[in-house]
Design a protein around this motif. Structure first.
Motif, PDB file in Angstrom:
ATOM      1  N   PRO A  22       0.839  -1.199   0.000  1.00  0.00           N
ATOM      2  CA  PRO A  22       0.000   0.000   0.000  1.00  0.00           C
ATOM      3  C   PRO A  22       0.876   1.252   0.000  1.00  0.00           C
ATOM      4  CG  PRO A  22      -0.709  -1.549   1.709  1.00  0.00           C
ATOM      5  CD  PRO A  22       0.605  -2.041   1.183  1.00  0.00           C
ATOM      6  N   LYS A  52     -11.654   3.820  -9.243  1.00  0.00           N
ATOM      7  CA  LYS A  52     -11.724   3.221  -7.912  1.00  0.00           C
ATOM      8  C   LYS A  52     -12.734   2.090  -7.991  1.00  0.00           C
ATOM      9  CE  LYS A  52     -11.007   5.712  -4.127  1.00  0.00           C
ATOM     10  NZ  LYS A  52     -11.179   6.717  -3.057  1.00  0.00           N
ATOM     11  N   ASP A  54     -13.913  -0.052  -6.060  1.00  0.00           N
ATOM     12  CA  ASP A  54     -14.844  -0.324  -4.964  1.00  0.00           C
ATOM     13  C   ASP A  54     -15.953   0.719  -4.854  1.00  0.00           C
ATOM     14  OD1 ASP A  54     -13.243  -2.498  -4.437  1.00  0.00           O
ATOM     15  OD2 ASP A  54     -11.986  -1.383  -3.044  1.00  0.00           O
ATOM     16  N   THR A 114      -8.571   7.544   0.348  1.00  0.00           N
ATOM     17  CA  THR A 114      -8.167   6.202   0.752  1.00  0.00           C
ATOM     18  C   THR A 114      -8.936   5.162  -0.045  1.00  0.00           C
ATOM     19  OG1 THR A 114      -7.589   6.869   2.994  1.00  0.00           O
ATOM     20  CG2 THR A 114      -8.187   4.573   2.692  1.00  0.00           C
ATOM     21  N   GLY A 115      -8.248   4.097  -0.426  1.00  0.00           N
ATOM     22  CA  GLY A 115      -8.943   3.012  -1.118  1.00  0.00           C
ATOM     23  C   GLY A 115      -8.087   2.395  -2.201  1.00  0.00           C
ATOM     24  N   ARG A 116      -8.730   1.490  -2.951  1.00  0.00           N
ATOM     25  CA  ARG A 116      -8.030   0.790  -4.024  1.00  0.00           C
ATOM     26  C   ARG A 116      -8.240   1.529  -5.349  1.00  0.00           C
ATOM     27  NH1 ARG A 116      -8.904  -4.964  -5.058  1.00  0.00           N
ATOM     28  NH2 ARG A 116     -10.981  -4.281  -5.609  1.00  0.00           N
ATOM     29  N   TYR A 117      -7.151   1.655  -6.078  1.00  0.00           N
ATOM     30  CA  TYR A 117      -7.187   2.284  -7.393  1.00  0.00           C
ATOM     31  C   TYR A 117      -6.787   1.255  -8.433  1.00  0.00           C
ATOM     32  CZ  TYR A 117      -7.501   6.764  -5.026  1.00  0.00           C
ATOM     33  OH  TYR A 117      -7.921   7.808  -4.255  1.00  0.00           O
ATOM     34  N   ARG A 118      -7.437   1.339  -9.580  1.00  0.00           N
ATOM     35  CA  ARG A 118      -7.174   0.391 -10.658  1.00  0.00           C
ATOM     36  C   ARG A 118      -6.662   1.155 -11.862  1.00  0.00           C
ATOM     37  NH1 ARG A 118     -11.199  -1.693 -14.693  1.00  0.00           N
ATOM     38  NH2 ARG A 118     -10.632  -3.819 -15.259  1.00  0.00           N
ATOM     39  N   ILE A 132      -3.820  -3.140  -9.475  1.00  0.00           N
ATOM     40  CA  ILE A 132      -4.455  -2.442  -8.357  1.00  0.00           C
ATOM     41  C   ILE A 132      -3.365  -1.827  -7.475  1.00  0.00           C
ATOM     42  CG2 ILE A 132      -5.814  -2.746  -6.243  1.00  0.00           C
ATOM     43  CD1 ILE A 132      -7.573  -3.058  -8.644  1.00  0.00           C
ATOM     44  N   GLU A 134      -3.155   0.280  -3.781  1.00  0.00           N
ATOM     45  CA  GLU A 134      -3.948   0.703  -2.622  1.00  0.00           C
ATOM     46  C   GLU A 134      -3.316   1.940  -2.005  1.00  0.00           C
ATOM     47  OE1 GLU A 134      -5.748  -0.987   1.587  1.00  0.00           O
ATOM     48  OE2 GLU A 134      -4.841  -2.366   0.152  1.00  0.00           O
TER      49      GLU A 134
END
Length: 139
Positions: A22, A52, A54, A114-118, A132, A134
Motif C-alpha cells: 500500500p 476506484k 470499490d 483512501t482506497g483501491r485504485y485500478r 491495483i 492501494e
C-alpha cells in the motif's frame, strides 16, 4: 524436429504492474500511485483509465456510469467523465508514457482518497491489462 528455442523469440507481452505494498500518505500531501508496463511499452496512443473499483454507482442515478479518477484518451486527459472530487487534482507523467510509465499523481490528498485504485489499459494486447494500487491516507 521441434526447436524449443524458437519460443523465446516471441515478443514478451507487456504487463501492467502496480505496487504490492500500500502507498501511504498524509492529508494535504501529493502522492504518486506507481504503475508501469514491463517490459517498457509506449502507451502514448492508448487509453489509460484510473478508477476506484470499490466505488459503487449511485443507485438513484439512472444514468450512473463508471466515473474515472483520471482518464487519458486520444493523447490528452478527458475530464467530462471524471469523479468531481478528483477534478484538477490528478495527472499522469505524459512525457513518460512512451516508456510505459502510467503512474498517477494525486495532489492535496484527503482521507476520502483512501482506497483501491485500478490502472487499466483496455486496448493492451496482453493478458495483464490492469493492476491495483492501494492508497492509505492517515495522519
Amino acid at each position: 524436429d521441434c526447436d524449443a528455442s524458437v519460443a523465446h523469440t516471441l515478443p514478451v507481452q507487456p504487463q501492467v504492474i502496480g505496487s504490492l505494498q500500500p502507498i501511504t500518505s498524509a492529508p494535504g500531501d501529493d502522492v504518486i500511485l506507481p504503475c508501469h508496463l514491463e517490459p517498457q511499452f509506449n502507451v502514448e496512443g492508448l487509453t489509460v483509465e484510473w478508477s476506484k473499483p470499490d466505488l459503487k454507482p449511485d443507485p438513484s442515478d439512472r444514468l450512473s456510469r463508471v466515473e474515472y479518477v483520471h482518464l487519458y484518451r486520444d493523447r490528452r486527459e478527458v475530464t467530462d467523465m471524471k469523479l468531481p472530487s478528483y477534478v484538477s487534482r490528478t495527472s499522469l507523467f505524459t512525457h513518460d508514457l512512451k516508456h510505459g510509465n502510467i503512474s498517477l499523481k494525486i495532489s492535496n490528498v484527503t482521507l476520502a482518497d483512501t482506497g483501491r485504485y485500478r490502472c487499466f489499459i483496455p486496448k493492451l494486447r496482453s493478458r495483464v491489462k490492469h493492476a491495483i494500487v492501494e492508497l492509505v491516507v492517515g495522519e
